[in-house]
Design an enzyme around this catalytic site. Structure first.
Site, PDB file in Angstrom:
ATOM      1  CB  CYS A 195     105.362 -31.975 -32.362  1.00 49.34           C
ATOM      2  SG  CYS A 195     105.585 -33.729 -32.624  1.00 49.34           S
ATOM      3  CD  GLU A 243     115.633 -15.740 -22.886  1.00 50.30           C
ATOM      4  OE1 GLU A 243     114.572 -16.354 -22.625  1.00 50.30           O
ATOM      5  OE2 GLU A 243     116.619 -16.264 -23.420  1.00 50.30           O
TER       6      GLU A 243
END
Ligand SMILES: [Zn+2]
Length: 206
Positions: free
Chosen positions: A183, A91
């Protein structure tokens, strides 16, 4: 060779699993690995200790770092009790610019591998990721897949099931906030569909 690596991907790209496998591979070869994670991400707090946990079931305890933690000081302190040669960070998008610069300094002597998101739900670079793109010796994309099968590169944020493009760049997935990697084409299509639904509701059309 000591280097600063940035391995980035959208959500759902198994970045955490990759980070843990990388740690395992180094340890198998006898290298001590220090695992770190910015504490802004509190999803994996188990009994007060932070755990790095991947969706495919791998997990490992790690040291949580705060926004103001000096990583050079922390690493030097940890090395008093263990001969760490490698640093792995999960992270890493939540690191500050200064912390990435500290990692760059450490990477002149040690191997530093950072795993995290490149961009937020507004498709803008996170602070930590931006500095990593600028400073890393090696950039590598870990791919994640959109529901249509194409490569996903947008972390779409949903609030109560609706796509949102406003708000703070950091909001952990919980409660009514969820994310889906998509996408760009699917993101646009979903957004248009949502706007059309909103329009129909406004005008009472089914
Ligand atoms: Zn798609």
């Amino acid at each position: 060779m000591a280097k600063l690596y940035f391995k980035y991907g959208a959500m759902g790209s198994s970045k955490t699993a990759n980070a843990l496998i990388c740690k395992f591979n180094y340890e198998e070869r006898g290298f001590k690995v220090l695992l770190l994670k910015p504490e802004i991400d509190d999803r994996d707090l188990v009994g007060g200790n932070i755990v790095v946990r991947s969706r495919i079931g791998l997990s490992s305890p790690c040291i949580a770092i705060g926004k103001y933690t000096d990583l050079v000081a922390l690493f030097n302190n940890e090395r008093k009790t263990c001969d760490y040669r490698v640093i792995v960070i999960d992270e890493c998008q939540f690191l500050t610019k200064e912390q990435v610069e500290q990692l760059k300094e450490l990477s002149t002597d040690y191997t530093v591998l950072c795993y995290g998101l490149l961009t937020d739900f507004k498709t803008e670079l996170f602070e930590g990721s931006k500095r990593l793109v600028e400073l890393a010796d090696s950039l590598q994309e870990i791919k994640s897949i959109c529901k249509c099968g194409k490569k996903a590169n947008i972390n779409v944020r949903f609030v109560s099931g609706k796509i949102t493009t406003d708000g703070d760049s950091v909001a952990i997935e919980k409660g009514n906030i969820t994310y889906e990697p998509m996408c760009y084409a699917c993101f646009l299509e979903e957004k248009k569909k949502q706007e059309a639904d909103y329009c129909c509701n406004l005008h009472g059309v089914d």
